[in-house]
Design an enzyme around this catalytic site. Structure first.
Site: not given
Ligand SMILES: *Cc1c(COP(=O)(O)O)cnc(C)c1O
Length: 341
Positions: A82, A220, A184
């Site tokens: 990622r 989300e 991210k």
């Molecule tokens: C990091 C993140 C998540 C959760 O991801 P995990 O890999 O399960 O920790 C969900 N949504 C956003 C916007 C994120 O930045």
């Protein structure tokens, strides 16, 4: 190995400086060999790319002590992948996957004294990140970068037991279609701060973001993906190109299907469907699953049948199974657990 004298059961989710972190610098078109360092401070140009134009991305994962006393990390290969996707989208040079995994291993091993004991509820949170470190004033990618990875012990997300949360449907957007919602990037968080502070001021725990184009589909929250349980026990998660692909959520979908024998669907979820859902949860590394008890859509309250006092029954099974896999109480699918020592 003697553990640090920390009150593991009362740790919050905050930064505590540990002994060693990993650093690698990118210069003249190549990453250097990388090293562990005691120096917790970053010294960069006042004009660094990250400071002027937010050229930075990050990851988050945890190391745990399992029931049989091993120290393990959960699916770090997916964090490495990622971060490669995030770096490419931000014109940051890719940090190779094997090197990311090696940095995870080195930092956890070097901070073994900070890995909380089994049963404490606490974990060692790992934060890899990359940023443009050389001066940039005309808008373009930096020429030099740093990759860093530090560790900090964190407490159980819900102290004194899990409590369902209340969220509101947001008027502001998190991610544009064809934008950066799927990576991210620090910038995705910077612009969400105003809205989360406002949500808290209005008495809500989180914001539910909708698709920016039509405001009719569920996306989300600021930092966690949704899963819903339908009244006929299907596990449903929203599908969209602007959602960050949560590793917790992807793992829970596998757990639902292969461990619990439930039907799973990744599909568009309409806002109008929420009133018919049986359970709702937020998925992310920090809390694994935070149960949602109530969703407020501009004055209309949607109260999930699972209520405000405990997790819904299916959510609870998903939570127990995934945390059981992470803590070594339940056999893990091939490749999910990386043993550090
Ligand atoms: C990091 C993140 C998540 C959760 O991801 P995990 O890999 O399960 O920790 C969900 N949504 C956003 C916007 C994120 O930045």
């Amino acid at each position: 190995m003697e553990k640090k004298n920390i009150d593991w059961g009362n740790l919050g989710f905050g930064y505590i400086q540990t002994d060693k972190r990993y650093v690698s610098d990118y210069k003249d078109g190549a990453w250097d060999n990388g090293r562990l360092t005691d120096d917790a401070n970053v010294v960069i140009s006042e004009c660094a790319g990250v400071l002027q134009y937010a050229q930075t991305c990050f990851e988050g994962l945890k190391a745990y002590t399992t029931e049989d006393g091993r120290i393990v990390v959960f699916r770090p290969d997916l964090n490495a992948d990622r971060m490669i996707d995030s770096a490419k989208r931000l014109e940051i040079p890719v940090f190779p996957k094997e090197r990311f995994l090696d940095a995870v291993e080195q930092v956890v091993a070097a901070n073994e004294a900070y890995v909380p004991p089994y049963g404490s509820g606490a974990t060692l949170y790992l934060r890899p990140y990359m940023f443009g470190s050389s001066p940039v004033i005309g808008v373009k990618p930096a020429a030099e970068y740093q990759f860093r990875l530090f560790a900090t012990p964190v407490g159980p997300y819900f102290k004194g037991g899990v409590k369902p949360i209340t969220i509101r449907v947001s008027d502001l957007d998190r991610a544009a279609p064809h934008g950066t919602g799927h990576i991210k990037a620090g910038l995705n968080y910077a612009m969400s701060l105003y809205n989360i502070v406002d949500a808290h001021n209005q008495g809500y725990d989180e914001n539910m973001y909708l698709d920016a184009a039509t405001h009719t589909k569920v996306e989300e929250t600021g930092g966690a993906n949704f899963i819903f349980i339908t009244k006929d026990n299907k596990v449903v998660t929203p599908k969209s190109d602007s959602i960050l692909p949560s590793i917790t959520r992807r793992s829970l979908m596998v757990v639902a299907k292969d461990y619990l024998g439930l039907e799973v669907e990744e599909r568009v979820v309409e806002l109008s469907e929420l009133k018919d859902m049986a359970e709702c949860g937020l998925c992310g590394t920090a809390a694994v699953i935070s149960p949602v008890g109530k969703i407020v859509d501009h004055g209309t309250e949607i109260c999930l049948p699972s209520g405000m006092s405990e997790m819904g029954p299916v959510t609870q099974k998903l939570y127990d199974t995934l945390t059981g896999i992470q803590m070594g109480r339940i056999p893990a699918p091939e490749g999910w657990i990386k043993v550090i020592k």
